[in-house]
Design a protein around this motif. Structure first.
Motif, PDB file in Angstrom:
ATOM      1  N   UNK A   1      -5.586  15.047  -2.657  1.00  0.00           N
ATOM      2  CA  UNK A   1      -5.934  13.718  -3.163  1.00  0.00           C
ATOM      3  C   UNK A   1      -7.439  13.502  -3.231  1.00  0.00           C
ATOM      4  N   UNK A   2      -7.859  12.806  -4.271  1.00  0.00           N
ATOM      5  CA  UNK A   2      -9.280  12.496  -4.410  1.00  0.00           C
ATOM      6  C   UNK A   2      -9.685  11.433  -3.387  1.00  0.00           C
ATOM      7  N   UNK A   3     -10.969  11.388  -3.126  1.00  0.00           N
ATOM      8  CA  UNK A   3     -11.499  10.405  -2.177  1.00  0.00           C
ATOM      9  C   UNK A   3     -11.174   8.986  -2.646  1.00  0.00           C
ATOM     10  N   UNK A   4     -10.783   8.144  -1.703  1.00  0.00           N
ATOM     11  CA  UNK A   4     -10.464   6.736  -1.981  1.00  0.00           C
ATOM     12  C   UNK A   4      -9.326   6.577  -2.983  1.00  0.00           C
ATOM     13  N   UNK A   5      -8.370   7.505  -2.971  1.00  0.00           N
ATOM     14  CA  UNK A   5      -7.214   7.408  -3.845  1.00  0.00           C
ATOM     15  C   UNK A   5      -6.384   6.181  -3.446  1.00  0.00           C
ATOM     16  N   UNK A   6      -6.262   5.218  -4.364  1.00  0.00           N
ATOM     17  CA  UNK A   6      -5.625   3.935  -4.035  1.00  0.00           C
ATOM     18  C   UNK A   6      -4.141   4.086  -3.720  1.00  0.00           C
ATOM     19  N   UNK A   7      -3.486   4.996  -4.421  1.00  0.00           N
ATOM     20  CA  UNK A   7      -2.051   5.199  -4.150  1.00  0.00           C
ATOM     21  C   UNK A   7      -1.846   5.780  -2.753  1.00  0.00           C
ATOM     22  N   UNK A   8      -2.753   6.664  -2.347  1.00  0.00           N
ATOM     23  CA  UNK A   8      -2.665   7.238  -1.001  1.00  0.00           C
ATOM     24  C   UNK A   8      -2.924   6.167   0.051  1.00  0.00           C
TER      25      UNK A   8
ATOM     26  N   UNK B   1      -9.913  -0.353   7.294  1.00  0.00           N
ATOM     27  CA  UNK B   1     -11.098  -0.319   6.419  1.00  0.00           C
ATOM     28  C   UNK B   1     -10.703   0.085   5.003  1.00  0.00           C
ATOM     29  N   UNK B   2      -9.880   1.137   4.888  1.00  0.00           N
ATOM     30  CA  UNK B   2      -9.511   1.647   3.562  1.00  0.00           C
ATOM     31  C   UNK B   2      -8.735   0.631   2.730  1.00  0.00           C
ATOM     32  N   UNK B   3      -8.004  -0.253   3.399  1.00  0.00           N
ATOM     33  CA  UNK B   3      -7.214  -1.244   2.672  1.00  0.00           C
ATOM     34  C   UNK B   3      -8.105  -2.153   1.815  1.00  0.00           C
ATOM     35  N   UNK B   4      -9.377  -2.288   2.220  1.00  0.00           N
ATOM     36  CA  UNK B   4     -10.316  -3.111   1.450  1.00  0.00           C
ATOM     37  C   UNK B   4     -10.640  -2.480   0.100  1.00  0.00           C
ATOM     38  N   UNK B   5     -10.496  -1.147   0.018  1.00  0.00           N
ATOM     39  CA  UNK B   5     -10.790  -0.424  -1.232  1.00  0.00           C
ATOM     40  C   UNK B   5      -9.845  -0.858  -2.348  1.00  0.00           C
ATOM     41  N   UNK B   6      -8.649  -1.322  -1.971  1.00  0.00           N
ATOM     42  CA  UNK B   6      -7.677  -1.757  -2.976  1.00  0.00           C
ATOM     43  C   UNK B   6      -8.182  -2.970  -3.760  1.00  0.00           C
ATOM     44  N   UNK B   7      -9.127  -3.698  -3.178  1.00  0.00           N
ATOM     45  CA  UNK B   7      -9.641  -4.913  -3.831  1.00  0.00           C
ATOM     46  C   UNK B   7     -11.112  -4.803  -4.248  1.00  0.00           C
ATOM     47  N   UNK B   8     -11.904  -4.073  -3.439  1.00  0.00           N
ATOM     48  CA  UNK B   8     -13.344  -3.990  -3.744  1.00  0.00           C
ATOM     49  C   UNK B   8     -13.922  -2.706  -3.154  1.00  0.00           C
ATOM     50  N   UNK B   9     -15.183  -2.444  -3.495  1.00  0.00           N
ATOM     51  CA  UNK B   9     -15.873  -1.295  -2.928  1.00  0.00           C
ATOM     52  C   UNK B   9     -16.336  -1.619  -1.516  1.00  0.00           C
TER      53      UNK B   9
END
Length: 788
Positions: A37-44, A176-184
């Motif tokens: 998986x790529x970095x910051x993959x939203x599905x992952x 922390x990663x859950x925030x990536x789903x909405x913003x950087x």
């Protein structure tokens, strides 16, 4: 190259070798899902959030198929009981679930709040054989998990405790990663995430070591039962274990096999130990330095990069053979020249084509960085490092070694039949240019149509040879025990179906039931479990459905352990969400995974659900997401390679016309190779998708060497003679390098790992096509377009 300079170079490389040799201890192999998986993959990230919410267990499934005893006989169940106790002694094992100790919800009077989970089991109740045979048929919770639908095998589910340190780190990372789903993420969050991921990587190393030890212990325990039982193992942990085992085996076995083939062919070609030992020593230095760099940068070998060592040997050797052939030619022309001058001239005449060839190869691999598929990206970076080492060893260390190790070298003449063969091919291109061009166009265009039939594949079952034990075991589990790959459907209960007094309203239960029943009808879907199973159990126990009030009362009554196992894993009251857990049967014939997901979405919508009310997640979705991008990634990668190659070749030859001519053999190679894959129904997967870029990167080396020499010869010769002189000089090196690559990688067809088999086969085919196009088609085009 003076003796002092040669000593200095060898000393510097010795220091580098020691340092990178030490770093090679960090050279590591990883076959986990994260590597795909790529970095910051939203599905992952979404799948990790769901995994934390429902806490699905890490487990290995063992299937026991008795040879003589009846499946539900007391004798066989007691044997399962004994085996379960032995498995429970393994340190990290949390539970060993089987029909022996699982709560059997069959009798209403057993379901009361005063009874523990253990008291509902066969171990305490000793249900008769006939009773189990009758009542276990089509059991909603256990069929496909604790026994198969044919009732020929029992399953043992071995679950493992996740270390608290790992759980804590995962929770912080997900937060922390859950925030990536909405913003950087901001800089502070990114810094903290990087630190946590590093900590988790260290913890994962310990965990992987423990998992490896656990699987060995399980296998050792099971070996004592294999005389009277047919035993099969499955599960994601086992799959990762097998993949790592195979990657290590391929690295060692085929790395050594290619080395042995190289030694044999070098001996056959050059017939002098000096020209065998020096290239082999150079390859050894190149391998150690590359492994050290990969360890230093913590780039882990994955399924796709398992052949990095084999490629390193081939790439290093390709440059060295061109240097040796140049040295031999210098000796033939000026035998009286001293060794120092021969080495200087060899480097002077070959440094440009070798450097540019290495540069274009690096660009071919660099294109993989933009593929959008993480293991392919990592492989691209690995090969850029490998090419840097190859150029350094080939153009700096090898000449220094020749200068120091040889007092004076008188290489043997070319083998007569090889010389005659290359002359014959040169004459052929001169005499039949129209025929050669016509055949080249017909074959390339014809194979080009095969590209339209390219498909993609992500079934890990098909990664293993059908004659291996691992394929037999995984396929049995997949077919008989409800599938291999986890796939979850999340149903977000609408407000109209919610009542604060009830666990689930009748409408919500029916909605879950609709999806549940629809999934059970799909041939690709194995086991399906959800809260709806409780209503099915109610029909078995009471011969009538369970009302919404009874379901709420029942869940509150059954006790925490059972509630955690059978309710919390499928229902989140806080998020007002139901999880329907399934496993996909990867062995389904003609399985089109993309079509399956589309059909599932349409089917659930047709049941009356809005798309916002349900989501798909799980390992199957993650792998399918990668698969969906493979074909498009292949197109993007090739387009990028073509553009970059044209620009570099334009720079190399200072002529756009020659740059475009140089691209023709390489375009032919990629079209023919991919076309053959399409016609032969060889799917694109995480490994075969790199073939075109690799073939392009390596074959363009030969093209550069050929054109570079042809341009030198055409200055003072007519085109026909220039072609013959090029064939009988640089043509030998092309023939030798291609022969070594084809035979070396051809040895990989003996691998039990199917992607390695295809990789070896297709690389060999691609290089053979590249050689033919370089020494047959290319000279005809040069003859026509490049004059004195």
């Amino acid at each position: 190259m003076s003796s002092k300079l040669s000593i200095l170079i060898c000393s510097l490389f010795s220091i580098l070798l020691v340092f990178l040799g030490y770093q090679s201890q960090y050279f590591d192999i990883d076959a986990s899902a994260q590597t795909l998986l790529t970095k910051d993959n939203k599905k992952y990230i979404f799948s990790q959030i769901i995994a934390e919410r429902y806490n699905p267990e890490e487990f290995i499934l063992i299937a026991i198929k008795p040879e003589s005893e009846a499946l539900f006989s007391p004798q066989h169940l007691n044997k399962i009981k004994k085996l379960s106790r032995e498995l429970k002694t393994i340190k990290r094992v949390d539970q060993v679930n089987s029909l022996v100790n699982a709560p059997i919800f069959l009798q209403a009077d057993l379901m009361n709040g005063n009874m523990g989970m253990e008291e509902l089991s066969w171990e305490h109740q000793k249900f008769p054989q006939e009773f189990l045979e009758k009542n276990m048929k089509s059991h909603p919770l256990y069929e496909g998990l604790l026994f198969n639908d044919k009732q020929t095998a029992l399953g043992i589910q071995v679950t493992f405790k996740t270390p608290l340190a790992v759980k804590k780190l995962e929770s912080e990372i997900i937060k922390i990663q859950s925030k990536i789903l909405e913003k950087k993420l901001n800089k502070e969050e990114q810094k903290k995430l990087t630190s946590l991921l590093k900590q988790k990587e260290n913890e994962n190393k310990k965990l992987e070591k423990a998992r490896k030890s656990e699987i060995k212990q399980i296998k050792e325990i099971l070996s004592r039962y294999q005389k009277t039982e047919n035993i099969y193992m499955g599960g994601n942990n086992l799959l990762v274990y097998q993949l790592i085992k195979i990657i290590k085996n391929d690295l060692e076995v085929f790395g050594l096999a290619i080395l042995a083939i190289v030694i044999f062919l070098l001996t056959l070609i050059f017939r002098q130990w000096s020209w065998v030992l020096t290239p082999i020593l150079s390859c050894f230095v190149s391998i150690v330095m590359t492994m050290g760099l990969l360890g230093f940068f913590r780039l882990k070998v994955t399924v796709i990069s398992a052949n990095v060592i084999s490629l390193q040997i081939i790439l290093t050797l390709a440059i060295i053979i061109h240097l040796i052939e140049q040295f031999r030619e210098i000796h033939r022309q000026q035998p009286e020249m001293n060794l120092n001058d021969k080495v200087k001239k060899m480097v002077r005449e070959k440094i440009k084509p070798c450097f540019y060839a290495g540069l274009t190869t690096s660009i071919g691999f660099a294109s993989l960085i933009f593929s959008g598929v993480q293991p392919v990206i990592t492989f691209g970076w690995m090969m850029i490092l490998a090419m840097t080492v190859t150029l350094s060893v080939g153009l700096i260390l090898f000449p220094a070694m020749v200068r120091l190790l040889f007092k004076q070298n008188h290489p043997k003449d070319e083998v007569i039949w090889i010389l005659k063969t290359m002359k014959g091919i040169g004459k052929l291109t001169n005499h039949f240019p129209k025929t050669i061009l016509s055949l080249s166009v017909i074959i390339t265009v014809g194979c080009g149509f095969g590209c339209l039939y390219l498909t993609a594949e992500n079934s890990f079952l098909n990664y293993f040879d059908k004659d291996t034990d691992v394929y037999r075991e995984l396929t049995f589990i997949d077919k008989e025990f409800g599938g291999s790959t986890p796939f979850d459907i999340l149903y977000n209960i609408p407000k109209k179906e919610k009542d604060s007094k009830l666990l689930l309203t009748a409408e919500a239960v029916e909605s879950v039931g609709k999806i549940h029943r629809y999934l059970e009808k799909q041939k690709e879907v194995g086991s399906v479990t959800s809260l709806y199973d409780f209503t099915t159990i109610a029909r078995v126990v009471r011969e009538k459905p369970m009302t919404e009030y009874e379901l709420t009362f029942f869940v509150k009554m059954i006790g925490k352990k059972i509630r955690d196992q059978f309710v919390a894993s499928y229902f989140s009251e806080k998020n007002n969400q139901v999880r329907i857990s399934t496993r996909i049967k990867d062995s389904t014939p003609g399985f089109d995974r993309e079509e399956f997901i589309k059909r599932l979405k349409l089917g659930i919508r047709d049941l009356g659900f809005k798309e916002k009310d349900f989501n798909f997640t799980g390992l199957f979705v993650l792998y399918q997401d990668i698969l969906a991008r493979l074909v498009q990634s292949q197109i993007n990668t090739l387009a990028l390679v073509y553009i970059a190659m044209i620009l570099v070749l334009w720079l190399v030859f200072s002529s756009l016309k020659i740059a475009l001519i140089a691209m023709i053999p390489n375009v032919m190679t990629t079209f023919i190779t991919l076309g053959l894959m399409g016609f032969l129904n060889i799917p694109l997967d995480l490994m075969t998708m790199t073939i075109a870029a690799i073939a392009m990167g390596i074959s363009v080396d030969d093209t550069i060497h050929y054109i570079h020499r042809y341009l030198e010869e055409i200055k003072s010769n007519e085109p026909d003679k220039a072609t013959l002189l090029t064939h009988t000089s640089v043509g030998h090196a092309l023939l030798y390098t291609t022969t070594i690559i084809v035979i070396g990688f051809g040895s990989m067809v003996f691998s039990n790992f199917v992607p390695s088999y295809y990789f070896g086969l297709l690389t060999g085919v691609a290089m053979l096509v590249a050689l033919i196009s370089d020494i047959v088609t290319l000279p005809v085009i040069l003859h026509h377009f490049v004059k004195k």
